[in-house]
Motif scaffolding. Structure first.
Motif, mmCIF file in Angstrom:
data_model
loop_
_atom_site.group_PDB
_atom_site.id
_atom_site.type_symbol
_atom_site.label_atom_id
_atom_site.label_comp_id
_atom_site.label_asym_id
_atom_site.label_seq_id
_atom_site.Cartn_x
_atom_site.Cartn_y
_atom_site.Cartn_z
ATOM 1 N N ASN A 362 -22.844 89.270 -26.973
ATOM 2 C CA ASN A 362 -23.314 90.648 -27.086
ATOM 3 C C ASN A 362 -24.790 90.672 -27.433
ATOM 4 N N VAL A 363 -25.488 91.637 -26.865
ATOM 5 C CA VAL A 363 -26.917 91.766 -27.100
ATOM 6 C C VAL A 363 -27.197 92.258 -28.522
ATOM 7 N N THR A 364 -26.156 92.717 -29.220
ATOM 8 C CA THR A 364 -26.332 93.301 -30.554
ATOM 9 C C THR A 364 -26.640 92.252 -31.603
ATOM 10 N N GLY A 365 -27.903 92.030 -31.854
ATOM 11 C CA GLY A 365 -28.274 91.216 -32.999
ATOM 12 C C GLY A 365 -28.344 89.739 -32.697
ATOM 13 N N SER A 366 -27.445 88.968 -33.325
ATOM 14 C CA SER A 366 -27.612 87.520 -33.280
ATOM 15 C C SER A 366 -26.277 86.802 -33.207
ATOM 16 N N LEU A 367 -26.371 85.512 -32.930
ATOM 17 C CA LEU A 367 -25.179 84.672 -32.822
ATOM 18 C C LEU A 367 -24.697 84.257 -34.213
ATOM 19 N N HIS A 368 -23.418 83.915 -34.310
ATOM 20 C CA HIS A 368 -22.908 83.332 -35.551
ATOM 21 C C HIS A 368 -22.317 81.959 -35.254
ATOM 22 N N LEU A 369 -21.703 81.338 -36.244
ATOM 23 C CA LEU A 369 -21.224 79.971 -36.078
ATOM 24 C C LEU A 369 -20.117 79.862 -35.036
ATOM 25 N N GLY A 370 -19.398 80.945 -34.779
ATOM 26 C CA GLY A 370 -18.397 80.927 -33.707
ATOM 27 C C GLY A 370 -19.049 80.716 -32.356
ATOM 28 N N HIS A 371 -20.171 81.444 -32.135
ATOM 29 C CA HIS A 371 -20.932 81.229 -30.901
ATOM 30 C C HIS A 371 -21.515 79.812 -30.872
ATOM 31 N N ALA A 372 -21.938 79.332 -32.045
ATOM 32 C CA ALA A 372 -22.516 77.978 -32.114
ATOM 33 C C ALA A 372 -21.494 76.934 -31.690
ATOM 34 N N LEU A 373 -20.232 77.121 -32.075
ATOM 35 C CA LEU A 373 -19.169 76.198 -31.655
ATOM 36 C C LEU A 373 -19.041 76.220 -30.137
ATOM 37 N N THR A 374 -18.973 77.427 -29.569
ATOM 38 C CA THR A 374 -18.884 77.569 -28.111
ATOM 39 C C THR A 374 -20.027 76.821 -27.429
ATOM 40 N N ASN A 375 -21.236 77.016 -27.944
ATOM 41 C CA ASN A 375 -22.399 76.400 -27.294
ATOM 42 C C ASN A 375 -22.483 74.906 -27.537
ATOM 43 N N ALA A 376 -22.019 74.446 -28.702
ATOM 44 C CA ALA A 376 -22.011 72.998 -28.958
ATOM 45 C C ALA A 376 -21.079 72.295 -27.979
ATOM 46 N N ILE A 377 -19.905 72.870 -27.761
ATOM 47 C CA ILE A 377 -18.936 72.281 -26.835
ATOM 48 C C ILE A 377 -19.454 72.362 -25.399
ATOM 49 N N GLN A 378 -19.933 73.553 -25.016
ATOM 50 C CA GLN A 378 -20.372 73.749 -23.638
ATOM 51 C C GLN A 378 -21.592 72.889 -23.310
ATOM 52 N N ASP A 379 -22.525 72.785 -24.249
ATOM 53 C CA ASP A 379 -23.721 71.988 -23.959
ATOM 54 C C ASP A 379 -23.391 70.500 -23.907
ATOM 55 N N SER A 380 -22.490 70.034 -24.768
ATOM 56 C CA SER A 380 -22.114 68.610 -24.708
ATOM 57 C C SER A 380 -21.457 68.302 -23.363
ATOM 58 N N LEU A 381 -20.619 69.218 -22.875
ATOM 59 C CA LEU A 381 -19.998 69.028 -21.556
ATOM 60 C C LEU A 381 -21.050 69.059 -20.447
ATOM 61 N N THR A 382 -21.950 70.036 -20.526
ATOM 62 C CA THR A 382 -22.989 70.173 -19.496
ATOM 63 C C THR A 382 -23.871 68.934 -19.452
ATOM 64 N N ARG A 383 -24.303 68.461 -20.603
ATOM 65 C CA ARG A 383 -25.170 67.275 -20.659
ATOM 66 C C ARG A 383 -24.426 66.038 -20.141
ATOM 67 N N TRP A 384 -23.140 65.947 -20.464
ATOM 68 C CA TRP A 384 -22.351 64.805 -19.965
ATOM 69 C C TRP A 384 -22.287 64.812 -18.443
ATOM 70 N N HIS A 385 -21.977 65.974 -17.861
ATOM 71 C CA HIS A 385 -21.908 66.069 -16.396
ATOM 72 C C HIS A 385 -23.274 65.799 -15.763
ATOM 73 N N ARG A 386 -24.336 66.314 -16.387
ATOM 74 C CA ARG A 386 -25.680 66.082 -15.844
ATOM 75 C C ARG A 386 -26.012 64.594 -15.876
ATOM 76 N N MET A 387 -25.676 63.911 -16.978
ATOM 77 C CA MET A 387 -25.960 62.477 -17.103
ATOM 78 C C MET A 387 -25.098 61.644 -16.151
ATOM 79 N N ARG A 388 -23.988 62.227 -15.690
ATOM 80 C CA ARG A 388 -23.146 61.531 -14.695
ATOM 81 C C ARG A 388 -23.707 61.683 -13.279
ATOM 82 N N GLY A 389 -24.798 62.426 -13.139
ATOM 83 C CA GLY A 389 -25.449 62.554 -11.838
ATOM 84 C C GLY A 389 -24.992 63.736 -11.014
#
Length: 1283
Positions: A362-389
């Motif tokens: 949501n554009v309202t304000g800022s992220l909290h730790l729940g969003h941080a969990l989502t992004n930690a998981i998603q970014d680790s997956l994204t970086r893994w796939h990127r490093m796999r070529g």
């Protein structure tokens, strides 16, 4: 009117306590009272002589003056009343054990240390020093327990916390200096958390911790007997001097026994002090633990330019230094774009394509730790796939959040300009929202960058952007023309405060156990809920009546029937009968319907079809009238006077009184229930009849269920499948209208035809509505539909906007320009994965699947991975409305308690909610939040996902992973010094065949870690990956390998140098591969360290670790179970030797070690690893003994395994007589403890009176003592042989 106050007081329990501010025995029950719903009155005087003779005492009013005395008994009674003695039998036993710990272990030493400071006892410096040491020993036991716990028992404050913190109160106030508290970090955190709870603060006030241990000047007494002696007497004798009548013989005996116990304790301390005075080597003081330092990166570097990596690394890890500069460089280099390394995204890639879109926050304000969990998981997956070529795209975006954003801007307008949106008008208000979005909306993207999220920012989307708004319009028109979207008047969740329908996810279910008063917006007084009111309806034409019950008595004004079960024999004679409404003479039928529960209440149910979801269906089945009695603001309409025009909850009391006046009220009683509360406005949600737009979900829901059943769509973990099928198989049509101004205005027009041949239409009649991209298109459709000329058509566009979830439902393809063709749509749709929290499985995931299939004919993604929901340390969902939201940036950079308070003050929270949230912050973060860094936050969030459906996240524990970063930092620095500046790695990681045993083992463990990471990523098992990486770096590379190769690196002969070179190649491989394994989780620190490593020739390797290949099992295939088993055996021998060294206090002295092996194979294995064993166990030399080989006299013995026994030479290394004296004293102490324990367990009533858990603990303690005693006897016997 005069009130007999004394009579009122007699009806209350009375708590008699000491007035002294340091009398912790009285403070404990006072705190316990704060958790009671009906606390006793507290008085600072002695209890009546005929009731009790000591304080604290609790006299129970309703039990014939029964009295409880003693701090523990009184506090247990009060804490039990406040439900603070544990949630089950197990927790009760644990609380009881901690109560015993406070009384018997902590209180005596706390008093011995602090009473001299308070002037209660004479000062004996030697005794005080020994008592101080004993106090620290006891508190360190407590500190160990609190390493992984926020509270002592369970996840909330219990009597255990109250009792132990009060026993520790005087030491923390007067004796524990900052240096002491540094060594008791967990106890100090816990103590601060406790004393900052609102209930503690009310009793104690603000506690100032000791800065320097000095005698305390006594404060003037608050009452005649309120001296420091009060605390002493309370702690030792339980009574104040000069108070009350003479003591009984039994009391005097009890006091004498307590004094005797205190004297024995003091004598014991004196003995210990004397022993310490005996000649011994002076010990060096341990260096104080350094605080986490802040080191900043100060080398001028233009944004987007590469950070300096030539200067030396700082001495220690600092997040601010490490995280500076890397993200702008990554972004400028284009590493996060799918085009990186290829001509365009359409270029064929043998590794495949990975596409995932972010769940738009949501554009309202800022992220909290729940969003941080989502992004930690998603970014680790994204970086893994990127490093796999793979051609990798993680697409960012932001949701316009209709209701949430409108509420925020409306509050801002009222606060700053004292204007409502209606004062501004629709167009101007929308401009204000856009202005707010442009000012505040970028904060989320800033947070995502700080989290290291590798998103392609050039493709960022906002759901109100022109491209996405066009897609929303097309989706509505397409589905409306097809008949999937239709107009209907039905019950919706209505917020009277917002004047809008809201979705189910915006309705909080507040559970009540009985009568409860709740605040409701627009009402000065709180409103009663949680009661069931029974009243009667008269049967037409007779004196008979039928009794019904309701939790919403005001809705009876809209009743149109009474329902009973068809098989209920009590009401068969009422078939065809009518009941009379008492206030409007409305005749209402008695209907027979299966939904009625015959066994609940009277078996008769009032039916209000226009204001209850179940009643709505009954009304539909029996063709009942639907009478709406509420307008949009919750004011009564369509009702008779005097109720007409009343507010709904004012009418509640008026209706109840009117029923009483007519004699039709029967009873009112407590009733557990769930109250629906609007999460945005905190208003009570009303079911209300409204004409709205609906999506027919039957066919789409069936398709969504079928694709999962036939395996086309995979949902992980599979325990969510039951929820998916339950929703899809029983799906209801979806209301998509929202009575807001901010959002996608519905492109539908109500048509009025100025022609007498065409019957005028009604709002609910879908035939009179057309959809169109513009007024011209709508007019053209209308002329064709009604077969009239355009000049006879007039229309109005629907004022409502679409539900936010509608635009979110088409997000996976609207971001690529659908319905228009594009390269991105062709390459990246359907996507690969949807990753999100399980709490929006239906609200978002299901709707994306349904709308993707409906509008594109394709699934929007192939897999759905649902992670846990982050809650705070107390298990509550993180919510802005609770004020418990933590900004990830505050965990990354750290924040003071005052800074946390300031954030609340600047928020849109109600002042009362702010105060509550401030108290919560004081309790959870008494010292603020320490700087943890991005990498530690990301790693810990991914490691936490193994907890199950929900994560109770204690922010303080994230700090542990910052310490891991520091260990990683130091290990790489040491390793790089070991490699040397001239080191050149081989072209590829490989086995040369000349590796020593340590090299071969660490490479085997590295390959095992690579395999675990590979399988973990494929199975979305993030705890397995983080554990594998953590264990490899910490326990295998640092603890074992780096230590074991030190002797090899120090050799100067040619063979030794050759072996050293191979070790360096092995070490380099471990560092380089280990950093690549860790990179998806800790991108900043791994980049910083990777850039400092030399590259393998040729020197054209990728510029960043983020685009370097991820280690693959096909390359790192040297795992050997045989070598692993061999090293497990070696480490068991090493641990045994270390244990023996610790037992005999050989901290610096190296001893010869004789390893007696059962067979030749074991001896060969020991010989093979003898250097490793010698190095890791700090032994002087390793001697292998086989068969009947002779073991020298003077050795301590321990069994390492069934194949090997360890003999550690002690003769000549220790003072045998001194050790025997020490062990003899230890034996006597153990025998005394065991005798006391056996005496306790032998009592006749022990089995009956002592809780089972305490009995089990006693038995375990006895068993431990017996084992320890046996070891002591063996050691004495062994030493005696040597003498």
């Amino acid at each position: 009117m005069l009130v007999d106050v004394s009579h009122c007081f007699l009806q209350m329990d009375t708590l008699y306590i000491s007035p002294h501010p340091d009398d912790f025995r009285s403070l404990l029950p006072l705190i316990a009272t704060e958790y009671c719903s009906s606390p006793p009155r507290a008085v600072h005087e002695d209890p009546p002589a005929d009731v009790a003779r000591s304080r604290p005492a609790l006299v129970l009013a309703g039990a014939g003056g029964t009295a409880l005395t003693g701090s523990s008994a009184v506090s247990w009674y009060l804490a039990a009343a406040g439900k603070r003695t544990g949630s089950d039998k197990k927790q009760e036993s644990q609380v009881w054990q901690w109560l015993s710990f406070a009384d018997n272990e902590l209180t005596p030493v706390a008093c011995a240390v602090t009473f001299p400071l308070l002037g209660v006892m004479g000062v004996d410096k030697k005794l005080q020093q020994s008592s101080q040491a004993e106090l620290l020993r006891v508190l360190k036991v407590l500190d160990k327990t609190l390493e992984t716990q926020t509270f002592l028992v369970g996840e909330a404050v219990t009597l255990a916390d109250m009792a132990v913190s009060m026993a520790a109160l005087l030491p923390f106030k007067y004796a524990l200096e900052p240096v002491d508290r540094t060594s008791l970090v967990n106890v100090t955190r816990w103590f601060n958390t406790c004393v900052n709870q609102p209930q503690f603060l009310k009793v104690l006030g603000k506690i100032s911790l000791c800065e320097k241990m000095v005698p305390v000047t006594p404060k003037p007494a608050a009452a005649s007997n309120a001296t420091a002696n009060s605390a002493a007497n309370t702690a030792t004798s339980g009574n104040e001097p000069g108070n009350g009548p003479p003591k009984t013989e039994a009391q005097l005996k009890k006091e004498a026994k307590k004094r005797e116990k205190m004297e024995k304790f003091q004598q014991k301390k004196e003995m210990e002090e004397k022993k310490k005075l005996q000649p011994q080597m002076e010990k060096k003081a341990k260096p104080e633990k350094k605080e986490l330092g802040v080191i900043t990166y100060n080398i001028p570097t233009p944004p987007g330019e590469k950070k300096d990596v030539l200067s030396a690394l700082p001495d220690s890890y600092s997040p601010q230094y490490v995280e500076a500069g890397w993200y702008p460089w990554w972004e400028k280099q284009g590493f996060f774009k799918p085009e990186y390394g290829r001509k365009n995204v359409s270029e064929p890639n043998t590794h495949g394509v990975f596409m995932m879109c972010i769940p738009p926050p949501n554009v309202t304000g800022s992220l909290h730790l729940g969003h941080a969990l989502t992004n930690a998981i998603q970014d680790s997956l994204t970086r893994w796939h990127r490093m796999r070529g793979e051609t990798t795209l993680w697409n960012p975006g932001c949701d316009h959040a209709g209701i949430a954003t409108q509420v925020v801007v409306e509050k801002k307008l009222m606060r700053e300009k004292q204007m409502s949106r209606h004062d501004l008008g629709r167009e101007n208000f929308i401009q204000e929202v856009w202005k707010w979005k442009n000012e505040k909306g970028d904060r989320i993207y800033h947070q995502l960058r700080k989290l290291g999220s590798s998103l392609d920012w050039d493709r960022a989307c906002f759901t109100m952007d022109t491209k996405l708004s066009y897609a929303v319009q097309e989706a509505f028109i397409h589905m409306h023309e097809e008949g999937v979207i239709y107009r209907s008047k039905r019950l919706v969740n209505w917020s009277c405060t917002l004047n809008s329908a809201i979705s189910d996810i915006e309705v909080d279910k507040k559970e009540l156990t009985g009568r409860t008063l709740l605040p409701v917006p627009g009402y000065k007084e709180k409103v009663e809920f949680g009661v069931l009111v029974s009243f009667s309806y008269k049967i037409e034409g007779s004196d008979e009546e039928v009794v019904v019950a309701t939790t919403r008595i005001e809705t009876m004004l809209g009743d149109t029937a009474v329902a009973v079960h068809p098989n209920d024999s009590r009401y068969q004679h009422l078939r065809g009968k009518m009941v009379i409404h008492p206030f409007c003479d409305r005749k209402m039928p008695v209907v027979f319907d299966d939904f009625v529960d015959m066994n609940f209440g009277t078996g008769a149910v009032k039916i209000t079809p226009a204001h209850d979801h179940n009643d709505y269906e009954v009304g539909e089945r029996h063709k009942l009238p639907f009478i709406n009695i509420l307008d949009d603001n919750g004011v009564l309409i369509n009702v008779p006077p005097p109720f007409l025009g009343m507010k709904r909850f004012e009418a509640r009391n008026a209706v109840l009184q009117a029923l009483k006046d007519r004699g039709q009220f029967k009873e009112i009683k407590d009733n557990p229930m769930v109250v629906p509360v609007c999460s945005r406005s905190k208003d009570i949600v009303e079911p209300l009849m409204k004409p709205q737009w609906y999506v027919d979900c039957r066919e789409m829901g069936k398709q969504a269920a079928d694709v999962v059943r036939n395996g086309e769509l995979k949902i992980i973990p599979d325990h969510h499948l039951k929820t998916w099928f339950n929703w899809m198989d029983n799906i209801r049509d979806w209301c998509i209208s929202r009575q807001l101004w901010w959002g996608h205005r519905i492109p539908a027009y109500f048509v009025t035809v100025n022609d007498p041949s065409v019957k005028p239409g009604e709002d609910v009649d879908g035939h009179y509505w057309v959809s169109g991209r513009s007024e011209e298109e709508a007019r053209e459709k209308a002329t064709k539909c009604f077969n009239v000329t355009a000049d006879k058509i007039s229309f109005r566009q629907d004022e409502d906007v679409l539900d936010t979830w509608f635009s979110s439902g088409i997000f996976p393809f609207s971001i690529f320009g659908w319905p228009n063709e594009s390269e991105d749509l062709r390459v990246f749709y359907p996507g690969t994965l949807l990753e999100t929290g399980h709490d929006i499985l239906f609200f978002w995931v299901a709707r994306m699947v349904m709308m993707g299939l409906k509008l594109t004919g394709k699934l929007p993604f192939k897999e759905v991975y649902l992670h846990a929901v982050v809650r705070d340390a107390h298990g509550r969902k993180m919510s802005k409305s609770l004020g418990n939201v933590i900004d990830p940036l505050d965990v990354i950079t750290g924040i003071s308690l005052e800074g946390l308070h300031a954030q609340l003050t600047d928020s849109n929270l109600d002042p009362l909610e702010i105060e509550k949230a401030i108290q919560g912050q004081k309790s959870d973060y008494p010292n603020g939040i320490p700087e943890c860094g991005t990498d530690a936050l990301r790693f810990s969030l991914c490691a936490y996902t193994g907890q199950g459906r929900d994560i109770n996240l204690d922010v303080n524990r994230i700090l542990g992973y910052r310490h891991f970063c520091n260990k990683l930092w130091n290990a790489v620095k040491f390793a790089m010094r070991t490699l040397g500046e001239a080191f050149v790695p081989w072209e590829k990681a490989q086995l040369c065949g000349s590796e020593n045993a340590s090299d071969r083992w660490i490479l085997s463990r590295l390959c095992a870690a690579v395999a675990l990471c590979d399988s973990g990523f494929k199975a979305y098992d993030f705890p397995a990956i983080t554990t594998a990486i953590y264990n490899f770096w910490l326990y295998e590379l640092c603890d074992v390998y780096l230590e074991s190769i030190k002797p090899v690196m120090s050799k100067t002969d040619p063979d030794g140098q050759t072996q050293g070179d191979i070790c360096r190649q092995t070490l380099y491989t471990c560092l380089e591969v280990g950093l690549r394994l860790l990179s998806p989780f800790m991108p900043f620190v791994t980049e910083e360290l990777f850039q400092r490593l030399p590259r393998r020739p040729p020197q054209n390797s990728p510029p960043s670790i983020s685009v370097t290949p991820y280690p693959d099992t096909s390359e790192f295939c040297w795992h050997s179970e045989e070598i692993d088993h061999q090293m497990e055996f070696v480490m068991s021998v090493v641990r045994t030797i270390r244990s023996l060294r610790a037992d005999y206090n050989l901290t610096k002295t190296r001893a010869d070690c004789y390893l007696q092996c059962i067979d030749a194979d074991t001896a060969d294995l020991v010989q093979k690893y003898s250097l490793q064993i010698q190095t890791l166990s700090y032994s002087q030399a390793i001697h292998t003994i086989t068969g009947d080989g002779t073991i020298p006299q003077g050795c301590a013995v321990a069994i390492a395994s069934d194949r090997c026994t360890v003999h550690l030479m002690l003769k000549g290394l220790i003072d045998l007589e001194k050790e025997v004296t020490k062990l003899t004293a230890k034996r006597g102490e153990l025998e005394k403890q065991m005798e006391k324990l056996k005496e306790k367990m032998a009592k006749n009533d022990y089995k009956e009176k002592v809780p089972v858990k305490v009995q089990e603990a006693d038995a375990e303690k006895l068993r431990q003592n017996e084992t320890e005693l046996q070891k002591v006897k063996e050691a004495i016997e062994n030493f005696s042989k040597m003498m």
